[in-house]
Design a protein around this motif. Structure first.
Motif, PDB file in Angstrom:
ATOM      1  N   VAL A 217       0.776  -1.230   0.178  1.00  0.00           N
ATOM      2  CA  VAL A 217      -0.077  -0.074   0.049  1.00  0.00           C
ATOM      3  C   VAL A 217       0.870   1.269  -0.043  1.00  0.00           C
ATOM      4  CG1 VAL A 217      -1.886  -1.153   1.258  1.00  0.00           C
ATOM      5  CG2 VAL A 217      -0.281   0.065   2.417  1.00  0.00           C
ATOM      6  N   ARG A 218       0.307   2.338  -0.636  1.00  0.00           N
ATOM      7  CA  ARG A 218       1.088   3.538  -0.691  1.00  0.00           C
ATOM      8  C   ARG A 218       0.291   4.386  -0.039  1.00  0.00           C
ATOM      9  NH1 ARG A 218       4.979   5.958  -4.208  1.00  0.00           N
ATOM     10  NH2 ARG A 218       4.965   8.057  -4.062  1.00  0.00           N
ATOM     11  N   PHE A 219       0.904   5.352   0.935  1.00  0.00           N
ATOM     12  CA  PHE A 219       0.334   6.318   1.744  1.00  0.00           C
ATOM     13  C   PHE A 219       0.624   7.689   1.286  1.00  0.00           C
ATOM     14  CE2 PHE A 219       3.795   5.346   4.357  1.00  0.00           C
ATOM     15  CZ  PHE A 219       4.374   6.564   4.840  1.00  0.00           C
ATOM     16  N   ASP A 220      -0.153   8.600   1.808  1.00  0.00           N
ATOM     17  CA  ASP A 220      -0.106  10.014   1.542  1.00  0.00           C
ATOM     18  C   ASP A 220      -0.695  10.890   2.989  1.00  0.00           C
ATOM     19  OD1 ASP A 220       1.287  12.037   0.165  1.00  0.00           O
ATOM     20  OD2 ASP A 220      -0.641  12.632  -0.881  1.00  0.00           O
ATOM     21  N   LEU A 221       0.000  12.037   3.046  1.00  0.00           N
ATOM     22  CA  LEU A 221      -0.530  12.797   4.258  1.00  0.00           C
ATOM     23  C   LEU A 221      -1.592  13.744   3.727  1.00  0.00           C
ATOM     24  CD1 LEU A 221       2.887  13.333   5.718  1.00  0.00           C
ATOM     25  CD2 LEU A 221       1.551  11.424   5.717  1.00  0.00           C
ATOM     26  N   GLY A 222      -2.428  13.826   2.687  1.00  0.00           N
ATOM     27  CA  GLY A 222      -3.356  14.758   2.593  1.00  0.00           C
ATOM     28  C   GLY A 222      -2.910  16.018   2.719  1.00  0.00           C
ATOM     29  N   SER A 223      -3.442  16.847   3.185  1.00  0.00           N
ATOM     30  CA  SER A 223      -3.301  18.220   3.457  1.00  0.00           C
ATOM     31  C   SER A 223      -1.966  18.695   4.111  1.00  0.00           C
ATOM     32  CB  SER A 223      -4.556  19.098   3.820  1.00  0.00           C
ATOM     33  OG  SER A 223      -4.920  18.537   5.529  1.00  0.00           O
ATOM     34  N   TYR A 224      -1.272  17.617   4.767  1.00  0.00           N
ATOM     35  CA  TYR A 224      -0.185  17.931   5.674  1.00  0.00           C
ATOM     36  C   TYR A 224       0.905  17.798   4.616  1.00  0.00           C
ATOM     37  CZ  TYR A 224      -3.347  17.280   9.621  1.00  0.00           C
ATOM     38  OH  TYR A 224      -4.469  17.448  10.354  1.00  0.00           O
ATOM     39  N   GLY A 225       0.909  17.280   3.386  1.00  0.00           N
ATOM     40  CA  GLY A 225       2.219  17.047   2.654  1.00  0.00           C
ATOM     41  C   GLY A 225       2.279  15.774   1.956  1.00  0.00           C
ATOM     42  N   THR A 226       3.149  15.489   1.195  1.00  0.00           N
ATOM     43  CA  THR A 226       3.344  13.895   0.857  1.00  0.00           C
ATOM     44  C   THR A 226       4.049  13.130   1.448  1.00  0.00           C
ATOM     45  OG1 THR A 226       5.523  14.483  -0.376  1.00  0.00           O
ATOM     46  CG2 THR A 226       3.495  15.089  -1.645  1.00  0.00           C
ATOM     47  N   GLY A 227       3.830  11.771   1.491  1.00  0.00           N
ATOM     48  CA  GLY A 227       4.679  10.877   2.414  1.00  0.00           C
ATOM     49  C   GLY A 227       6.182  10.981   2.183  1.00  0.00           C
ATOM     50  N   ILE A 228       6.544  10.899   0.886  1.00  0.00           N
ATOM     51  CA  ILE A 228       7.867  10.925   0.563  1.00  0.00           C
ATOM     52  C   ILE A 228       8.607  12.155   1.124  1.00  0.00           C
ATOM     53  CG2 ILE A 228       7.822  12.173  -1.672  1.00  0.00           C
ATOM     54  CD1 ILE A 228       9.751   9.786  -2.523  1.00  0.00           C
ATOM     55  N   TRP A 229       7.954  13.345   1.331  1.00  0.00           N
ATOM     56  CA  TRP A 229       8.454  14.702   1.653  1.00  0.00           C
ATOM     57  C   TRP A 229       8.648  14.467   3.258  1.00  0.00           C
ATOM     58  CZ3 TRP A 229       6.190  17.218   5.713  1.00  0.00           C
ATOM     59  CH2 TRP A 229       6.725  18.699   6.132  1.00  0.00           C
ATOM     60  N   ALA A 230       7.808  13.723   3.970  1.00  0.00           N
ATOM     61  CA  ALA A 230       7.956  13.389   5.269  1.00  0.00           C
ATOM     62  C   ALA A 230       8.935  12.511   5.834  1.00  0.00           C
ATOM     63  CB  ALA A 230       6.521  12.975   6.059  1.00  0.00           C
ATOM     64  N   LEU A 231       9.210  11.565   4.918  1.00  0.00           N
ATOM     65  CA  LEU A 231      10.365  10.518   5.017  1.00  0.00           C
ATOM     66  C   LEU A 231      11.736  11.249   5.024  1.00  0.00           C
ATOM     67  CD1 LEU A 231       8.764   7.379   3.438  1.00  0.00           C
ATOM     68  CD2 LEU A 231       9.020   7.830   6.072  1.00  0.00           C
ATOM     69  N   ARG A 232      11.701  12.024   3.721  1.00  0.00           N
ATOM     70  CA  ARG A 232      13.063  12.729   3.446  1.00  0.00           C
ATOM     71  C   ARG A 232      13.280  13.835   4.496  1.00  0.00           C
ATOM     72  NH1 ARG A 232      11.665  14.507  -1.294  1.00  0.00           N
ATOM     73  NH2 ARG A 232      12.747  12.900  -2.345  1.00  0.00           N
ATOM     74  N   ASP A 233      12.048  14.525   5.245  1.00  0.00           N
ATOM     75  CA  ASP A 233      12.255  15.422   6.130  1.00  0.00           C
ATOM     76  C   ASP A 233      12.900  14.799   7.497  1.00  0.00           C
ATOM     77  OD1 ASP A 233      12.126  18.181   7.106  1.00  0.00           O
ATOM     78  OD2 ASP A 233      10.418  17.501   8.407  1.00  0.00           O
ATOM     79  N   LEU A 234      12.421  13.777   7.731  1.00  0.00           N
ATOM     80  CA  LEU A 234      12.856  12.901   8.968  1.00  0.00           C
ATOM     81  C   LEU A 234      14.424  12.173   8.852  1.00  0.00           C
ATOM     82  CD1 LEU A 234       9.623  11.068  10.060  1.00  0.00           C
ATOM     83  CD2 LEU A 234      10.837  12.567  11.221  1.00  0.00           C
TER      84      LEU A 234
END
Length: 358
Positions: A181-198
């Motif tokens: 499954v692929r997930f996204d963060l909706g209005s909070y941003g993209t999943g890949i952005w969050a993983l990269r930010d961490l």
């Protein structure tokens, strides 16, 4: 302590020599406590390696005080110096008995530490739900916001994704009974952005910010790890995690310790078709229903209650005191009510400020 002994602080790990007046450490209850005095001792003639059953150790001088529970026929809480522990030994030779008070083994562990507490910290902002982070670390693709999940757990994961304010944007059966499954963060941003930010994209580890996040945030990361990649054994309350990445395994051990639990890690060869293909790092710890280390009902229901007495699975048995080379040491005094603070990888309560060094 030896000046290179590790001390957990609000800013992460520091060596004793780096700890300064005003730094924030943690007391025996996991609360923040400030350093009000530090003294460098240039040359201590007698330093000892104090070893614990989980493999951790602290190098301390003879006068370092330890809040311990001593067994000498009965249990008693007391402060004992390193020198006293060495003098009395790490075992107690009790008289053998039979009947209702049967004691068939003479040499029993004399000393146990205070339980390592859960660190009490404030919530911090994270770009990704802690639970989703833990689940992804356990069974996610390292190069993107995709998670492999068994069809039995897919409904549960979908519910949790929704609860966490994210959404699943695609699901595909891979083979047999598993889905990716692929997930996204909706209005909070993209999943890949969050993983990269961490800093975890293509680099799976538990970010340092998580270790000083709130207790609930740290627990949610552990829940994700257990739900995706963990096993809970019925009736024993034993939880197991297994990783091939050594860094992630060591991070998981530290995370579990910050929650007041007692993990032990072992490494064994990973074998496929008779050939070694790597190393498996197995982490075992004891948990109870109150600890809520899982969100999956089928796993959580395997945990029993711990009762009213803190179990020995939350303390460390002292197994050895050995003389090491002379060298510099460091004394620390904190403003906690009992003068105690945590030290070493195992975050063992020590103190208060000793009366002097040899």
């Amino acid at each position: 302590m030896a000046i290179d002994s590790l001390v957990p602080t609000l800013d992460g790990w520091k060596s004793a020599r780096e700890v300064a007046v005003g730094d924030t450490l943690f007391d025996e209850s996991g609360r923040a406590t400030r350093v009000r005095r530090s003294v460098s001792l240039l040359d201590v003639s007698r330093r000892y390696r104090v070893e614990f059953r989980d493999g951790t150790a602290v190098i301390a001088d003879a006068s370092q005080l330890w809040p311990l529970r001593e067994f000498a026929g009965a249990y008693e809480d007391r402060l004992a110096s390193t020198a006293e522990v060495l003098s009395l030994g790490v075992t107690y030779e009790r008289r053998l008995t039979s009947g209702k008070t049967k004691a068939s083994r003479g040499g029993v562990a004399r000393w146990r530490t205070l339980a390592t507490p859960a660190l009490n910290l404030d919530e911090c902002p994270l770009p990704l739900s802690p639970y989703l982070l833990g689940y992804w670390l356990g069974d996610g693709d390292s190069d993107g916001p995709r998670i492999t999940v068994h069809e039995e757990d897919l409904p549960s994961l979908e519910r949790e994704v929704e609860v966490e304010g994210a959404r699943i944007i695609s699901r595909q059966r891979t083979h047999g009974k598993t889905f990716r499954v692929r997930f996204d963060l909706g209005s909070y941003g993209t999943g890949i952005w969050a993983l990269r930010d961490l800093g975890v994209l293509a680099n799976k580890h538990i970010p340092s910010v998580v270790f000083r996040a709130s207790r609930s945030q740290r627990l949610h990361v552990l829940q994700g790890l257990v739900d995706s990649d963990g096993y809970i054994e019925k009736r024993t309350n034993r939880v197991e995690l297994c990783f091939t990445a050594e860094r992630l395994a060591k991070d998981a051990v530290e995370l579990i310790r910050t929650l007041g639990l007692y993990p032990r890690m072992s490494s064994v060869a990973a074998v496929l078709n008779g050939q070694r293909v790597g190393t498996r790092h197995r982490i075992n710890f004891t948990a109870y229903s109150d600890d809520a280390v899982s969100r999956l009902a089928r796993k959580l229901e395997r945990l029993g209650s711990k009762g009213s007495i803190a179990p020995y699975s939350r303390v460390r048995t002292l197994v050895g005191v050995t003389l090491v080379d002379r060298g510099p040491a460091f004394e620390i005094e904190v403003d906690s009510p009992n003068g105690l603070y945590l030290v070493g990888e195992g975050m063992i309560p020590v103190g208060p400020f000793s009366s002097g060094s040899d």
